[in-house]
Motif scaffolding. Structure first.
Motif, PDB file in Angstrom:
ATOM      1  N   ILE A 164       1.130  -7.790 -11.297  1.00  0.00           N
ATOM      2  CA  ILE A 164       1.285  -8.819 -10.266  1.00  0.00           C
ATOM      3  C   ILE A 164       1.770 -10.088 -10.957  1.00  0.00           C
ATOM      4  O   ILE A 164       1.075 -10.639 -11.819  1.00  0.00           O
ATOM      5  CB  ILE A 164      -0.046  -9.083  -9.532  1.00  0.00           C
ATOM      6  N   GLU A 165       2.947 -10.557 -10.570  1.00  0.00           N
ATOM      7  CA  GLU A 165       3.519 -11.714 -11.259  1.00  0.00           C
ATOM      8  C   GLU A 165       4.357 -12.586 -10.325  1.00  0.00           C
ATOM      9  O   GLU A 165       5.391 -13.126 -10.717  1.00  0.00           O
ATOM     10  CB  GLU A 165       4.340 -11.251 -12.471  1.00  0.00           C
ATOM     11  N   SER A 166       3.871 -12.719  -9.080  1.00  0.00           N
ATOM     12  CA  SER A 166       4.550 -13.582  -8.112  1.00  0.00           C
ATOM     13  C   SER A 166       3.532 -14.071  -7.099  1.00  0.00           C
ATOM     14  O   SER A 166       2.440 -13.505  -6.955  1.00  0.00           O
ATOM     15  CB  SER A 166       5.660 -12.810  -7.383  1.00  0.00           C
ATOM     16  N   ARG A 167       3.910 -15.115  -6.356  1.00  0.00           N
ATOM     17  CA  ARG A 167       3.029 -15.599  -5.288  1.00  0.00           C
ATOM     18  C   ARG A 167       2.853 -14.543  -4.213  1.00  0.00           C
ATOM     19  O   ARG A 167       1.751 -14.377  -3.679  1.00  0.00           O
ATOM     20  CB  ARG A 167       3.610 -16.878  -4.683  1.00  0.00           C
ATOM     21  N   ALA A 168       3.909 -13.795  -3.922  1.00  0.00           N
ATOM     22  CA  ALA A 168       3.799 -12.744  -2.907  1.00  0.00           C
ATOM     23  C   ALA A 168       2.800 -11.683  -3.344  1.00  0.00           C
ATOM     24  O   ALA A 168       1.985 -11.202  -2.540  1.00  0.00           O
ATOM     25  CB  ALA A 168       5.170 -12.107  -2.660  1.00  0.00           C
ATOM     26  N   GLY A 169       2.858 -11.307  -4.625  1.00  0.00           N
ATOM     27  CA  GLY A 169       1.915 -10.328  -5.133  1.00  0.00           C
ATOM     28  C   GLY A 169       0.487 -10.829  -5.092  1.00  0.00           C
ATOM     29  O   GLY A 169      -0.437 -10.079  -4.739  1.00  0.00           O
ATOM     30  N   MET A 170       0.286 -12.091  -5.438  1.00  0.00           N
ATOM     31  CA  MET A 170      -1.068 -12.654  -5.387  1.00  0.00           C
ATOM     32  C   MET A 170      -1.574 -12.738  -3.948  1.00  0.00           C
ATOM     33  O   MET A 170      -2.749 -12.480  -3.678  1.00  0.00           O
ATOM     34  CB  MET A 170      -1.079 -14.032  -6.044  1.00  0.00           C
ATOM     35  N   ASP A 171      -0.681 -13.070  -3.021  1.00  0.00           N
ATOM     36  CA  ASP A 171      -1.082 -13.125  -1.610  1.00  0.00           C
ATOM     37  C   ASP A 171      -1.505 -11.755  -1.101  1.00  0.00           C
ATOM     38  O   ASP A 171      -2.386 -11.649  -0.230  1.00  0.00           O
ATOM     39  CB  ASP A 171       0.069 -13.659  -0.753  1.00  0.00           C
ATOM     40  N   ALA A 172      -0.872 -10.707  -1.634  1.00  0.00           N
ATOM     41  CA  ALA A 172      -1.151  -9.336  -1.173  1.00  0.00           C
ATOM     42  C   ALA A 172      -2.117  -8.611  -2.111  1.00  0.00           C
ATOM     43  O   ALA A 172      -2.205  -7.380  -2.063  1.00  0.00           O
ATOM     44  CB  ALA A 172       0.153  -8.557  -1.067  1.00  0.00           C
ATOM     45  N   LEU A 173      -2.855  -9.339  -2.922  1.00  0.00           N
ATOM     46  CA  LEU A 173      -3.663  -8.737  -3.975  1.00  0.00           C
ATOM     47  C   LEU A 173      -4.647  -7.692  -3.437  1.00  0.00           C
ATOM     48  O   LEU A 173      -4.746  -6.583  -3.977  1.00  0.00           O
ATOM     49  CB  LEU A 173      -4.416  -9.829  -4.729  1.00  0.00           C
ATOM     50  N   GLU A 174      -5.366  -8.027  -2.382  1.00  0.00           N
ATOM     51  CA  GLU A 174      -6.348  -7.081  -1.832  1.00  0.00           C
ATOM     52  C   GLU A 174      -5.670  -5.831  -1.282  1.00  0.00           C
ATOM     53  O   GLU A 174      -6.171  -4.714  -1.461  1.00  0.00           O
ATOM     54  CB  GLU A 174      -7.188  -7.754  -0.741  1.00  0.00           C
ATOM     55  N   GLU A 175      -4.536  -6.016  -0.614  1.00  0.00           N
ATOM     56  CA  GLU A 175      -3.826  -4.858  -0.064  1.00  0.00           C
ATOM     57  C   GLU A 175      -3.290  -3.957  -1.175  1.00  0.00           C
ATOM     58  O   GLU A 175      -3.350  -2.719  -1.072  1.00  0.00           O
ATOM     59  CB  GLU A 175      -2.665  -5.325   0.822  1.00  0.00           C
ATOM     60  N   ILE A 176      -2.807  -4.554  -2.254  1.00  0.00           N
ATOM     61  CA  ILE A 176      -2.307  -3.765  -3.382  1.00  0.00           C
ATOM     62  C   ILE A 176      -3.454  -3.024  -4.057  1.00  0.00           C
ATOM     63  O   ILE A 176      -3.351  -1.833  -4.383  1.00  0.00           O
ATOM     64  CB  ILE A 176      -1.573  -4.680  -4.381  1.00  0.00           C
ATOM     65  N   ALA A 177      -4.565  -3.713  -4.259  1.00  0.00           N
ATOM     66  CA  ALA A 177      -5.725  -3.090  -4.906  1.00  0.00           C
ATOM     67  C   ALA A 177      -6.292  -1.941  -4.086  1.00  0.00           C
ATOM     68  O   ALA A 177      -6.915  -1.022  -4.635  1.00  0.00           O
ATOM     69  CB  ALA A 177      -6.806  -4.137  -5.153  1.00  0.00           C
ATOM     70  N   ALA A 178      -6.089  -1.982  -2.783  1.00  0.00           N
ATOM     71  CA  ALA A 178      -6.632  -0.952  -1.903  1.00  0.00           C
ATOM     72  C   ALA A 178      -5.776   0.316  -1.882  1.00  0.00           C
ATOM     73  O   ALA A 178      -6.196   1.334  -1.306  1.00  0.00           O
ATOM     74  CB  ALA A 178      -6.773  -1.498  -0.485  1.00  0.00           C
TER      75      ALA A 178
END
Length: 256
Positions: free
Chosen positions: A151-165
């Motif tokens: 994760i290396e962008s604001r979009a990735g950080m915003d979607a952190l929970e969804e990505i982790a799931a």
């Protein structure tokens, strides 16, 4: 013959700290040196390092002689064909860069799974299966593969929970350099806003019990990130270490 056990993945499940080193310069001996120094894992960087797929193979072979050091391969991009090639030549832990959404994470997971769960191409006579000597490789492969998404962008950080799931994502690595640039602070990983975002990311991942990691050359920041929950932490980069030592040695003699 049994499928090789994934030491890195097992340590993630054991929730122990794993210290790593970044290998960017290519060549098996340099990676062996890092393993011999005692690092728990070595990141083989084929995103920014001067290594193509076939160059990574030589490093994997070199590191196979070190039972306590796990190789992690960072691929060039989130690409099904690249993932297939690295897995077939024996990589078990992959780091996929620039994952900005759950959709991108699902694509990486699919590339690491055989049908019907995924889209990995079928070939049972590869280095990964010991050229067919592991008779049940296809059935057992997924259990020993480990996917790290970066994760290396604001979009990735915003979607952190969804990505982790996303099922099949084993760990999340926060890339502070590109994150800093995306936040408007290129080259300034120490900006308070960047560090606050990283610490917030670690707190959110810790609440989800999702293993997380990071790299930075700032030792004080590394200690803060470890305290915040980083479980697989890269302490430096081979090229940076070599340059620092070379400059320091030269500086000691320039006044003669």
């Amino acid at each position: 013959m049994h499928i090789p056990h994934n030491l890195f993945k097992r340590r993630l499940h054991e929730r122990v700290q794993q210290f790593g080193a970044w290998h960017t310069m290519g060549g098996g001996q340099q990676a062996e040196l890092l393993a011999a120094a005692g690092y728990d894992w070595v990141l083989i960087d084929s995103e920014h390092g001067a290594m193509e797929v076939t160059d990574v193979l030589a490093v994997l072979q070199a590191l196979s002689g070190f039972a306590s050091c796990a190789p992690v391969v960072r691929i060039a991009e989130n690409d099904t064909a690249l993932i297939k090639r690295h897995l077939d030549q024996g990589a078990q832990t992959l780091m996929v860069p620039m994952v900005h959404s759950a959709q991108a994470a699902r694509a990486a997971v699919a590339a690491m799974r055989y049908a019907p769960e995924g889209a990995r191409g079928m070939n049972s006579i590869t280095r990964a299966s010991r050229f067919g000597a592991v008779s049940d490789y296809v059935a057992q492969a997924a259990s020993e593969l480990c996917l790290i998404v970066q994760i290396e962008s604001r979009a990735g950080m915003d979607a952190l929970e969804e990505i982790a799931a996303v099922s099949g994502v084993d760990a999340i690595f926060i890339g502070p350099a590109d994150l800093a640039a995306d936040m408007g602070y290129p080259g300034n990983l120490a900006a308070p806003e960047v560090e606050a975002a990283v610490l917030d990311g670690f707190a959110r991942l810790k609440a989800l019990d999702m293993p997380s990691g990071i790299i930075t050359l700032d030792e004080a920041a590394l200690r803060r990130y470890i305290a915040a929950g980083s479980r697989f932490t890269a302490l430096g980069i081979d090229a940076a270490w070599l340059m620092a030592a070379a400059r320091a040695s030269l500086a000691r003699f320039q006044d003669i």
